[in-house]
Design a protein around this motif. Structure first.
Motif, PDB file in Angstrom:
ATOM      1  N   ASP A   1     123.761  13.115 -55.250  1.00 55.26           N
ATOM      2  CA  ASP A   1     123.324  11.522 -55.593  1.00 55.26           C
ATOM      3  C   ASP A   1     122.084  11.098 -54.962  1.00 55.26           C
ATOM      4  N   LEU A   2     121.639  11.829 -53.889  1.00 56.29           N
ATOM      5  CA  LEU A   2     120.294  11.444 -53.102  1.00 56.29           C
ATOM      6  C   LEU A   2     119.305  11.131 -54.146  1.00 56.29           C
ATOM      7  N   LEU A   3     119.239  12.328 -55.068  1.00 54.43           N
ATOM      8  CA  LEU A   3     117.939  12.342 -55.726  1.00 54.43           C
ATOM      9  C   LEU A   3     118.028  11.418 -56.877  1.00 54.43           C
ATOM     10  N   LEU A   4     119.119  10.928 -57.442  1.00 55.36           N
ATOM     11  CA  LEU A   4     119.030   9.930 -58.537  1.00 55.36           C
ATOM     12  C   LEU A   4     118.901   8.484 -57.863  1.00 55.36           C
ATOM     13  N   ASP A   5     119.887   8.357 -56.715  1.00 57.56           N
ATOM     14  CA  ASP A   5     119.804   7.340 -56.077  1.00 57.56           C
ATOM     15  C   ASP A   5     118.334   6.773 -55.620  1.00 57.56           C
ATOM     16  N   SER A   6     117.516   7.818 -55.371  1.00 57.41           N
ATOM     17  CA  SER A   6     116.053   7.397 -55.162  1.00 57.41           C
ATOM     18  C   SER A   6     115.386   6.832 -56.135  1.00 57.41           C
ATOM     19  N   TYR A   7     115.802   6.715 -57.358  1.00 58.81           N
ATOM     20  CA  TYR A   7     115.183   6.108 -58.292  1.00 58.81           C
ATOM     21  C   TYR A   7     115.072   4.563 -57.679  1.00 58.81           C
ATOM     22  N   GLN A   8     116.274   3.978 -57.737  1.00 58.46           N
ATOM     23  CA  GLN A   8     116.399   2.496 -57.082  1.00 58.46           C
ATOM     24  C   GLN A   8     115.828   2.487 -55.911  1.00 58.46           C
ATOM     25  N   ALA A   9     116.039   2.986 -54.989  1.00 57.92           N
ATOM     26  CA  ALA A   9     115.137   2.905 -53.670  1.00 57.92           C
ATOM     27  C   ALA A   9     113.828   2.973 -53.851  1.00 57.92           C
ATOM     28  N   GLU A  10     113.113   3.602 -54.916  1.00 57.37           N
ATOM     29  CA  GLU A  10     111.784   3.773 -54.950  1.00 57.37           C
ATOM     30  C   GLU A  10     111.300   2.687 -55.717  1.00 57.37           C
ATOM     31  N   ARG A  11     111.654   2.594 -57.067  1.00 57.05           N
ATOM     32  CA  ARG A  11     111.363   1.702 -57.917  1.00 57.05           C
ATOM     33  C   ARG A  11     111.542   0.003 -57.872  1.00 57.05           C
ATOM     34  N   ARG A  12     112.779   0.014 -57.396  1.00 57.19           N
ATOM     35  CA  ARG A  12     113.303  -1.640 -57.143  1.00 57.19           C
ATOM     36  C   ARG A  12     112.407  -1.995 -55.747  1.00 57.19           C
ATOM     37  N   ALA A  13     112.149  -1.235 -54.920  1.00 51.25           N
ATOM     38  CA  ALA A  13     111.306  -1.577 -53.776  1.00 51.25           C
ATOM     39  C   ALA A  13     110.060  -2.020 -54.119  1.00 51.25           C
ATOM     40  N   ALA A  14     109.491  -1.032 -55.259  1.00 56.68           N
ATOM     41  CA  ALA A  14     107.864  -1.209 -55.482  1.00 56.68           C
ATOM     42  C   ALA A  14     107.936  -2.666 -56.335  1.00 56.68           C
ATOM     43  N   VAL A  15     108.830  -2.801 -57.283  1.00 58.07           N
ATOM     44  CA  VAL A  15     108.720  -4.055 -58.130  1.00 58.07           C
ATOM     45  C   VAL A  15     109.156  -5.214 -57.275  1.00 58.07           C
ATOM     46  N   ALA A  16     110.044  -5.045 -56.203  1.00 54.25           N
ATOM     47  CA  ALA A  16     110.233  -6.275 -55.650  1.00 54.25           C
ATOM     48  C   ALA A  16     109.122  -6.812 -54.484  1.00 54.25           C
ATOM     49  N   ALA A  17     108.225  -5.760 -54.095  1.00 56.08           N
ATOM     50  CA  ALA A  17     106.930  -5.961 -53.328  1.00 56.08           C
ATOM     51  C   ALA A  17     106.004  -6.635 -54.237  1.00 56.08           C
ATOM     52  N   ARG A  18     105.980  -6.209 -55.771  1.00 56.84           N
ATOM     53  CA  ARG A  18     105.034  -6.960 -56.483  1.00 56.84           C
ATOM     54  C   ARG A  18     105.429  -8.276 -56.736  1.00 56.84           C
ATOM     55  N   LEU A  19     106.869  -8.659 -56.986  1.00 57.54           N
ATOM     56  CA  LEU A  19     107.179  -9.905 -57.126  1.00 57.54           C
ATOM     57  C   LEU A  19     107.011 -10.907 -55.794  1.00 57.54           C
ATOM     58  N   ARG A  20     107.234 -10.030 -54.757  1.00 55.22           N
ATOM     59  CA  ARG A  20     106.939 -11.036 -53.378  1.00 55.22           C
ATOM     60  C   ARG A  20     105.397 -11.581 -53.315  1.00 55.22           C
ATOM     61  N   ALA A  21     104.534 -10.296 -53.639  1.00 56.91           N
ATOM     62  CA  ALA A  21     103.203 -10.823 -53.696  1.00 56.91           C
ATOM     63  C   ALA A  21     102.807 -11.950 -54.525  1.00 56.91           C
ATOM     64  N   ALA A  22     103.381 -11.759 -55.663  1.00 61.58           N
ATOM     65  CA  ALA A  22     103.034 -12.874 -56.663  1.00 61.58           C
ATOM     66  C   ALA A  22     103.790 -14.152 -56.222  1.00 61.58           C
ATOM     67  N   ASP A  23     104.992 -14.390 -55.615  1.00 58.33           N
ATOM     68  CA  ASP A  23     105.511 -15.259 -55.285  1.00 58.33           C
ATOM     69  C   ASP A  23     104.791 -16.155 -53.963  1.00 58.33           C
ATOM     70  N   GLN A  24     104.116 -15.315 -53.074  1.00 61.83           N
ATOM     71  CA  GLN A  24     103.504 -15.800 -52.049  1.00 61.83           C
ATOM     72  C   GLN A  24     102.220 -16.223 -52.511  1.00 61.83           C
ATOM     73  N   SER A  25     101.631 -15.566 -53.604  1.00 55.05           N
ATOM     74  CA  SER A  25     100.284 -16.116 -53.871  1.00 55.05           C
ATOM     75  C   SER A  25     100.289 -17.211 -54.800  1.00 55.05           C
ATOM     76  N   LEU A  26     101.229 -17.360 -55.494  1.00 56.67           N
ATOM     77  CA  LEU A  26     101.575 -18.461 -56.806  1.00 56.67           C
ATOM     78  C   LEU A  26     101.210 -19.901 -55.832  1.00 56.67           C
ATOM     79  N   PRO A  27     101.697 -20.426 -54.662  1.00 52.78           N
ATOM     80  CA  PRO A  27     101.536 -21.702 -54.244  1.00 52.78           C
ATOM     81  C   PRO A  27      99.939 -21.608 -53.921  1.00 52.78           C
ATOM     82  N   ILE A  28      99.272 -20.704 -53.433  1.00 55.97           N
ATOM     83  CA  ILE A  28      97.982 -20.740 -53.038  1.00 55.97           C
ATOM     84  C   ILE A  28      97.006 -20.937 -54.280  1.00 55.97           C
TER      85      ILE A  28
END
Length: 589
Positions: free
Chosen positions: A351-378
């Motif tokens: 499970d650890l190997l397959l669970d890491s897909y969500q842990a890695e990729r979802r966190a990476a995309v969430a960081a990208r969305l967070r950066a965009a959402d913080q930049s949009l008001p600027i």
């Protein structure tokens, strides 16, 4: 083992099936459509250097003919040139820029100087290509891949899981049941797989709207991408961009108010004529090829894995504001998941190997969305964060350039430094120019058989890579350095790893001293670097990166909470769905 079922034959699903095939895993690719692509020049994608290399390695041919690598990036505000960034004209320039760790970036017109007179490496040039051309190239590669079975006109309407696999039912001319070991939903923003798995998809609607036109014309900056903020002509709007394609074709994008009126054909023609006149002095001859209005949403699925079923691409996330590239992230999803599914398919990983897909990729995309959402008001109308950007014009331009050029929080390739697969720090670890979890530099490497290639060409084959930094090996006879120094010990250590790995040698690596040993994941992310040959530490790091050695007590992936071993060993009479699977999908090998 049963093949992997991939639902959705867009670029992400096609890429995933090809990546699985490259690692010896068969797949059934269920395509809801007829298997053809609608030609739409107003619908294009931008691939960063790493994702463009990936799809080319997987067999997508003619990308250089169908798409264009930009020669530069030009941003303007009103009548002023704010930034002019030359971009790598080819693979060698891109590699030189990466190895050197610096780029040429010329600022405002007042302090820029002439680009042709300044030295230094270039940023890698992104590839701009119509989405239908990319999908067609991937489909051609799939047609030549015997391990991929593409089934058109197959819409999934039922999904069931058990401890041994996944069963789906499809509607269409060939209505039937399909049986697979795993399933990946790559079926877009309105994903049927996501709905059948009952996964929520929260986010923001209509973050940005753009009017788009594809046309053939001569603009003043051949080969360069342009972003013009607050153009000085009447009706210019807040922002207009121009991105070149082959044969003199350009894609023009106008930023629209979030909830403005519908864009009529007459209004769009007026925008085109005013914009071309503003850039060229007068409206030049042009041929209008395609138009559209694109509405961008930001959404992120709550879960990307449910037992043996996964989500990838637009089924898992939507983004695109400020130059972020949703398809680029979807292809990275496919690359990340493919090697993990391949390892689990061949070795029954845990499970650890397959669970890491969500842990890695979802966190990476969430960081990208967070950066965009913080930049949009600027960037789109002020807000409290605006005061945090030093030098308003230059600061705003830097944020926009980051998203389009693939750098910074909005665009840089992701790093998985906090991955559950990261090994614990050990005294034998050392630091190099690449932090643990980040993509490795694409240096030249030599295999023990004497083959000299770029490092990226050895990725995606289902094996970790072990790289020895050994200055001088490029000029020595291979017969000598294979038996000299630490090489015999390293060969023995690699052969003892918990999974087969490939041993490579490089003359140099950024920030690494002689005899440094790098352990790299199959998708090109650095696991750890070691001072010399450390067999025990190398084994421990490889074991961690693979989610635990095969057969070392890990249960079969996706089985947590299921019944015990007696049920696993019980024989069952084949039911109707198993019989259909045996008839239809067992022969794809």
């Amino acid at each position: 083992m049963d093949p992997v079922i991939v639902v959705g034959a867009g670029p992400v699903g096609l890429t995933l099936s090809l990546a699985l095939a490259a690692q010896g895993v068969p797949s059934v690719l269920l395509d809801e459509g007829p298997g053809t692509e609608e030609v739409r020049l107003a619908r294009t994608v931008v691939l960063r250097e790493d994702t463009a290399d990936l799809v080319e390695r997987l067999g997508a041919a003619h990308l250089a003919k169908d798409g264009l690598r930009w020669s530069g990036w030009r941003s303007m505000r009103r009548k002023q040139l704010v930034r002019n960034v030359p971009l790598g004209a080819g693979p060698d320039a891109s590699h030189d820029a990466q190895d050197a760790g610096d780029v040429r970036d010329f600022g405002a017109a007042g302090d820029a100087g002439d680009a042709g007179n300044q030295g230094g490496p270039f940023l890698p040039a992104p590839l701009h290509i119509p989405q239908h051309a990319l999908a067609s190239a991937l489909r051609a590669a799939v047609a030549a891949a015997p391990m991929v079975k593409l089934v058109p006109l197959s819409r999934v309407d039922t999904l069931e899981q058990d401890r041994d696999g996944v069963t789906v039912h499809t509607k269409g001319p060939g209505t039937t049941w399909w049986r697979g070991s795993y399933l990946v939903g790559c079926d877009g923003a309105r994903s049927t797989v996501r709905k059948l798995l009952d996964i929520r998809f929260p986010g923001r609607t209509a973050v940005e709207r753009h009017a788009v036109a594809a046309l053939r014309a001569e603009l003043p900056w051949p080969g360069e991408a342009v972003l013009h903020r607050q153009p000085p002509w009447r009706g210019g709007g807040a922002e207009v961009g121009a991105r070149p394609l082959p044969d003199g074709v350009w894609r023009l994008d106008w930023l629209l108010p979030p909830r403005g009126e519908l864009v009529t054909p007459e209004a769009l023609i007026a925008r085109i004529r005013d914009t071309l006149a503003g850039w060229c002095g007068e409206t030049p001859p042009y041929e209008l090829l395609d138009t559209g209005v694109h509405t961008l949403h930001h959404r992120l699925a709550r879960r990307w894995r449910v037992q043996r079923a996964f989500l990838a691409g637009d089924a898992a996330h939507l983004l695109g504001a400020l130059g972020t590239q949703g398809l680029d992230e979807g292809i990275r999803d496919a690359e990340n998941l493919a090697w993990k599914l391949a390892h689990a398919w061949h070795h029954r990983g845990g499970d650890l190997l397959l669970d890491s897909y969500q842990a890695e990729r979802r966190a990476a995309v969430a960081a990208r969305l967070r950066a965009a959402d913080q930049s949009l008001p600027i960037l789109r109308g002020g807000g409290g964060l605006r005061t945090l950007v030093p030098g308003t014009v230059r600061g705003h331009d830097t944020l926009l350039a980051d998203g389009h050029l693939g750098r910074g929080a909005l665009g840089a390739p992701p790093s998985y430094s906090h991955s559950p697969l990261a090994p614990p720090h050990a005294a034998a670890h050392t630091t190099v120019g690449t932090p643990p979890g980040a993509p490795v530099a694409d240096v030249r490497v030599t295999a023990p058989d004497g083959t000299a290639v770029r490092l990226r060409e050895r990725l995606g084959q289902g094996r970790p890579l072990v790289i020895l930094v050994a200055p001088g090996t490029g000029v020595w006879d291979r017969r000598h350095w294979l038996t000299a120094g630490i090489m015999p010990r390293l060969v023995e250590a690699v052969e003892a790893l918990p999974s087969p790995a490939e041993l490579l040698v490089t003359e140099s690596y950024p920030g690494a001293s002689a005899h440094t040993v790098l352990l790299v994941r199959p998708d090109g992310h650095l696991v750890a670097a070691f001072v010399g040959v450390r067999p025990a530490e190398l084994f421990a790091a490889a074991r961690a990166a693979l989610g635990g050695a095969p057969g070392a007590g890990d249960g079969e992936s996706g089985e947590s909470g299921e019944s015990g071993d007696d049920e696993r060993g019980a024989a069952r009479a084949p039911g109707p769905r198993e019989r259909v699977h045996a008839d239809r999908s067992a022969r794809i090998n």
